[in-house]
Write a protein that holds these residues in place. Structure first.
Motif, PDB file in Angstrom:
ATOM      1  N   ALA A 254      44.174 -28.528  79.840  1.00  0.00           N
ATOM      2  CA  ALA A 254      42.883 -28.651  79.673  1.00  0.00           C
ATOM      3  C   ALA A 254      42.270 -29.973  80.182  1.00  0.00           C
ATOM      4  O   ALA A 254      41.288 -29.969  80.854  1.00  0.00           O
ATOM      5  N   LEU A 255      42.784 -31.102  79.619  1.00  0.00           N
ATOM      6  CA  LEU A 255      42.284 -32.388  79.875  1.00  0.00           C
ATOM      7  C   LEU A 255      42.572 -32.703  81.225  1.00  0.00           C
ATOM      8  O   LEU A 255      41.541 -33.312  82.040  1.00  0.00           O
ATOM      9  N   GLU A 256      43.519 -32.349  81.939  1.00  0.00           N
ATOM     10  CA  GLU A 256      43.769 -32.425  83.270  1.00  0.00           C
ATOM     11  C   GLU A 256      42.916 -31.699  84.510  1.00  0.00           C
ATOM     12  O   GLU A 256      43.103 -32.170  85.531  1.00  0.00           O
TER      13      GLU A 256
ATOM     14  N   GLN B 198      35.992 -35.017  75.228  1.00  0.00           N
ATOM     15  CA  GLN B 198      35.682 -34.763  73.804  1.00  0.00           C
ATOM     16  C   GLN B 198      35.126 -33.494  73.474  1.00  0.00           C
ATOM     17  O   GLN B 198      35.563 -32.903  72.596  1.00  0.00           O
ATOM     18  N   ASP B 199      34.212 -32.944  74.319  1.00  0.00           N
ATOM     19  CA  ASP B 199      33.882 -31.660  74.318  1.00  0.00           C
ATOM     20  C   ASP B 199      34.864 -30.540  74.278  1.00  0.00           C
ATOM     21  O   ASP B 199      34.880 -29.666  73.454  1.00  0.00           O
ATOM     22  N   ILE B 200      35.549 -30.603  75.192  1.00  0.00           N
ATOM     23  CA  ILE B 200      36.772 -29.635  75.482  1.00  0.00           C
ATOM     24  C   ILE B 200      37.911 -29.726  74.356  1.00  0.00           C
ATOM     25  O   ILE B 200      38.212 -28.523  73.832  1.00  0.00           O
ATOM     26  N   LEU B 201      38.141 -30.842  73.804  1.00  0.00           N
ATOM     27  CA  LEU B 201      38.911 -30.986  72.620  1.00  0.00           C
ATOM     28  C   LEU B 201      38.379 -30.420  71.311  1.00  0.00           C
ATOM     29  O   LEU B 201      39.094 -29.687  70.543  1.00  0.00           O
ATOM     30  N   ARG B 202      37.112 -30.464  71.250  1.00  0.00           N
ATOM     31  CA  ARG B 202      36.384 -30.162  69.943  1.00  0.00           C
ATOM     32  C   ARG B 202      36.165 -28.566  70.038  1.00  0.00           C
ATOM     33  O   ARG B 202      36.422 -27.917  69.182  1.00  0.00           O
ATOM     34  N   GLU B 203      35.601 -28.117  71.196  1.00  0.00           N
ATOM     35  CA  GLU B 203      35.421 -26.820  71.323  1.00  0.00           C
ATOM     36  C   GLU B 203      36.499 -25.698  71.499  1.00  0.00           C
ATOM     37  O   GLU B 203      36.579 -24.586  70.851  1.00  0.00           O
ATOM     38  N   ARG B 204      37.500 -26.065  72.241  1.00  0.00           N
ATOM     39  CA  ARG B 204      38.621 -25.473  72.384  1.00  0.00           C
ATOM     40  C   ARG B 204      39.898 -25.313  71.548  1.00  0.00           C
ATOM     41  O   ARG B 204      40.391 -24.585  71.137  1.00  0.00           O
ATOM     42  N   PHE B 205      40.118 -26.550  70.867  1.00  0.00           N
ATOM     43  CA  PHE B 205      41.265 -26.807  70.231  1.00  0.00           C
ATOM     44  C   PHE B 205      40.863 -27.348  68.748  1.00  0.00           C
ATOM     45  O   PHE B 205      41.927 -27.423  67.977  1.00  0.00           O
ATOM     46  N   GLY B 206      39.530 -27.466  68.344  1.00  0.00           N
ATOM     47  CA  GLY B 206      39.033 -27.932  67.189  1.00  0.00           C
ATOM     48  C   GLY B 206      39.560 -29.119  66.719  1.00  0.00           C
ATOM     49  O   GLY B 206      39.729 -29.781  65.360  1.00  0.00           O
ATOM     50  N   ILE B 207      39.787 -30.140  67.719  1.00  0.00           N
ATOM     51  CA  ILE B 207      40.127 -31.606  67.240  1.00  0.00           C
ATOM     52  C   ILE B 207      38.805 -32.380  67.411  1.00  0.00           C
ATOM     53  O   ILE B 207      38.490 -32.732  68.501  1.00  0.00           O
ATOM     54  N   LEU B 208      38.740 -33.018  66.165  1.00  0.00           N
ATOM     55  CA  LEU B 208      37.344 -33.851  66.318  1.00  0.00           C
ATOM     56  C   LEU B 208      37.722 -35.386  66.254  1.00  0.00           C
ATOM     57  O   LEU B 208      36.903 -36.141  66.417  1.00  0.00           O
ATOM     58  N   HIS B 209      39.098 -35.694  65.936  1.00  0.00           N
ATOM     59  CA  HIS B 209      39.214 -36.944  65.588  1.00  0.00           C
ATOM     60  C   HIS B 209      40.298 -37.199  66.989  1.00  0.00           C
ATOM     61  O   HIS B 209      41.462 -36.931  67.050  1.00  0.00           O
ATOM     62  N   SER B 210      39.515 -37.940  68.083  1.00  0.00           N
ATOM     63  CA  SER B 210      40.487 -38.261  69.305  1.00  0.00           C
ATOM     64  C   SER B 210      40.180 -39.664  69.567  1.00  0.00           C
ATOM     65  O   SER B 210      39.297 -40.502  69.433  1.00  0.00           O
ATOM     66  N   THR B 211      41.547 -40.232  69.978  1.00  0.00           N
ATOM     67  CA  THR B 211      41.372 -41.745  70.607  1.00  0.00           C
ATOM     68  C   THR B 211      41.885 -41.661  72.112  1.00  0.00           C
ATOM     69  O   THR B 211      43.070 -41.185  72.290  1.00  0.00           O
ATOM     70  N   LEU B 212      41.005 -41.843  73.098  1.00  0.00           N
ATOM     71  CA  LEU B 212      41.420 -41.460  74.499  1.00  0.00           C
ATOM     72  C   LEU B 212      41.280 -43.156  75.249  1.00  0.00           C
ATOM     73  O   LEU B 212      40.282 -43.458  75.062  1.00  0.00           O
ATOM     74  N   GLN B 213      42.643 -43.369  75.852  1.00  0.00           N
ATOM     75  CA  GLN B 213      42.415 -44.691  76.524  1.00  0.00           C
ATOM     76  C   GLN B 213      42.331 -44.329  77.944  1.00  0.00           C
ATOM     77  O   GLN B 213      43.291 -43.783  78.530  1.00  0.00           O
ATOM     78  N   PHE B 214      41.237 -44.662  78.461  1.00  0.00           N
ATOM     79  CA  PHE B 214      40.934 -44.392  79.865  1.00  0.00           C
ATOM     80  C   PHE B 214      41.458 -45.557  80.887  1.00  0.00           C
ATOM     81  O   PHE B 214      41.327 -46.568  80.420  1.00  0.00           O
ATOM     82  N   GLU B 215      42.232 -45.165  82.027  1.00  0.00           N
ATOM     83  CA  GLU B 215      42.724 -46.053  82.796  1.00  0.00           C
ATOM     84  C   GLU B 215      42.528 -45.883  84.289  1.00  0.00           C
ATOM     85  O   GLU B 215      42.328 -44.710  84.398  1.00  0.00           O
ATOM     86  N   PRO B 216      42.267 -46.849  85.120  1.00  0.00           N
ATOM     87  CA  PRO B 216      42.065 -46.451  86.510  1.00  0.00           C
ATOM     88  C   PRO B 216      43.411 -45.871  87.248  1.00  0.00           C
ATOM     89  O   PRO B 216      44.559 -45.996  86.483  1.00  0.00           O
ATOM     90  N   GLU B 217      43.024 -45.068  88.006  1.00  0.00           N
ATOM     91  CA  GLU B 217      44.208 -44.574  88.681  1.00  0.00           C
ATOM     92  C   GLU B 217      45.522 -45.337  89.395  1.00  0.00           C
ATOM     93  O   GLU B 217      46.594 -44.711  89.211  1.00  0.00           O
ATOM     94  N   ASP B 218      45.102 -46.500  89.667  1.00  0.00           N
ATOM     95  CA  ASP B 218      46.108 -47.447  89.998  1.00  0.00           C
ATOM     96  C   ASP B 218      46.567 -48.370  89.179  1.00  0.00           C
ATOM     97  O   ASP B 218      47.429 -49.358  89.228  1.00  0.00           O
ATOM     98  N   PHE B 219      46.566 -47.984  87.559  1.00  0.00           N
ATOM     99  CA  PHE B 219      46.863 -48.888  86.626  1.00  0.00           C
ATOM    100  C   PHE B 219      48.248 -49.018  86.382  1.00  0.00           C
ATOM    101  O   PHE B 219      49.076 -47.920  86.485  1.00  0.00           O
ATOM    102  N   VAL B 220      48.810 -50.157  86.434  1.00  0.00           N
ATOM    103  CA  VAL B 220      50.302 -50.376  86.284  1.00  0.00           C
ATOM    104  C   VAL B 220      50.483 -50.824  84.644  1.00  0.00           C
ATOM    105  O   VAL B 220      50.253 -51.890  84.210  1.00  0.00           O
ATOM    106  N   CYS B 221      51.372 -50.221  84.092  1.00  0.00           N
ATOM    107  CA  CYS B 221      51.815 -50.537  82.701  1.00  0.00           C
ATOM    108  C   CYS B 221      52.836 -51.557  82.805  1.00  0.00           C
ATOM    109  O   CYS B 221      53.727 -51.754  83.520  1.00  0.00           O
ATOM    110  N   ASP B 222      52.626 -52.672  82.079  1.00  0.00           N
ATOM    111  CA  ASP B 222      53.129 -54.024  82.149  1.00  0.00           C
ATOM    112  C   ASP B 222      53.869 -54.173  80.649  1.00  0.00           C
ATOM    113  O   ASP B 222      54.532 -55.459  80.349  1.00  0.00           O
TER     114      ASP B 222
END
Length: 352
Positions: free
Chosen positions: A263-265, A312-336
């Motif tokens: 759903a998120l993707e 946030q809307d899709i997590l709340r409305e489809r799955f009932g998840i109100l407490h979410s922490t999402l870390q947004f990253e750019p497409e070319d982000f490299v984990c160091d």
């Protein structure tokens, strides 16, 4: 001057792009206690339900404490193992209700810097203890029943049935009091299971007493005890599994992990979801954290807020998840960070 301004603008944009996940982490922490997110009324409603549940626990406790004395005396006078087994179970009910009231009160304590979720999981621990106590009492019942097989004790059938009928009324009444709160927390579910198990236990005693009165066949007494024990064991197993899964931070049973990822993707501009974790803080409080890779055109700070709102809307409305922490990253982000990168590669979100 124009070149210098343009260079400054590019540097500012790069700085915002590289640190966007820090901004997001602060602003997309969708917490049910945060009135700005529109969940304040829900939190107050939950507090009201908890207070009502605790009141119902007190009513059930008074009923069971009174009848415990009656059933112990009746079991001794009638010489019925089934009745004493049911009294032993009722004694655990009284202890279970006291524990349920205690941990329910603990769960209402406010969060502190040392315990950022407060003591919400006290209810889960209380439910685990109550579930384990049910298993122990079953072992005692089985041992007592085994020691009685082959013996022919003199059992007072009429007294046994009178006390069992009173017990059925007390247990059924307690179960009815707790019925409407049984799904609110695992703590309430454990208390309700104690009551229903005892009600069916009393029913088994009544059946055994009827057989003894009609035929005089005493072995029905330990047989009824074993059947009561089997039912208690069966009803407590699901509770133990549920509480252990919460403590192990397993994905909630009512939430499909892969469906959440899909759903998120499926959202526009979301390229990939990594390091996705879904767990339960306490009953009815599912939580989620994830790394979300955004398409380059969405990484611009003028648009990521839209992506955040959609997630946030899709997590709340489809799955009932109100407490979410999402870390947004750019497409070319490299984990160091090697440790974090390894965790991301080994997460179900990456492997599935």
């Amino acid at each position: 001057m124009n070149a210098e301004t343009e260079q400054s603008r590019h540097l500012h944009r790069d700085h915002e792009k590289n640190n966007i996940h820090h901004e997001n982490h602060a602003s997309l922490h969708d917490h049910p206690n945060n009135r700005n997110h529109g969940h304040g009324n829900g939190h107050e409603h939950a507090q009201t339900l908890r207070a009502l549940s605790r009141h119902r626990l007190w009513i059930a406790l008074v009923i069971n404490a009174i009848f415990l004395v009656v059933e112990v005396i009746g079991g001794i006078l009638s010489n019925s193992l089934a009745l004493l087994a049911d009294a032993g179970h009722m004694m655990t009910d009284v202890a279970a209700l006291i524990l349920a009231i205690f941990v329910a009160k603990l769960a209402e304590r406010t969060a502190t810097p040392a315990r950022t979720y407060g003591l919400l999981r006290a209810e889960v621990l209380g439910a685990l203890v109550n579930g384990a106590a049910l298993v122990v009492i079953v072992g005692v019942i089985f041992w007592q029943a085994w020691s009685r097989f082959g013996l022919t004790p003199n059992i007072n059938g009429p007294l046994m049935m009178v006390v069992a009928f009173l017990g059925l009324a007390a247990n059924a009444g307690s179960a009815w009091v707790l019925y409407r709160s049984r799904e609110e927390t695992v703590n309430m579910k454990a208390a309700f299971l104690h009551m229903t198990s005892d009600a069916l236990g009393s029913l088994g005693v009544i059946i055994a007493g009827g057989v003894i009165l009609a035929t005089g066949w005493a072995p029905i007494d330990p047989i009824a005890s074993v059947l009561i024990g089997i039912f208690i064991l069966w009803s407590s197993w699901g509770l133990l599994v549920q509480t252990i899964n919460i403590l192990l931070e397993a994905t909630p049973e009512n939430i499909d992990y892969l469906e959440v990822k899909k759903a998120l993707e499926s959202l526009e501009h979301v390229k990939e979801v990594d390091d996705l974790h879904i767990w339960t803080i306490a009953t009815g409080i599912p939580s989620l954290s994830a790394h979300v890779r955004l398409a380059s055109k969405c990484s611009d700070t003028t648009h990521w807020h839209v992506c955040l709102k959609s997630a946030q809307d899709i997590l709340r409305e489809r799955f009932g998840i109100l407490h979410s922490t999402l870390q947004f990253e750019p497409e070319d982000f490299v984990c160091d960070n090697k440790q974090v990168c390894m965790m991301e590669r080994n997460s179900p979100a990456t492997n599935k």
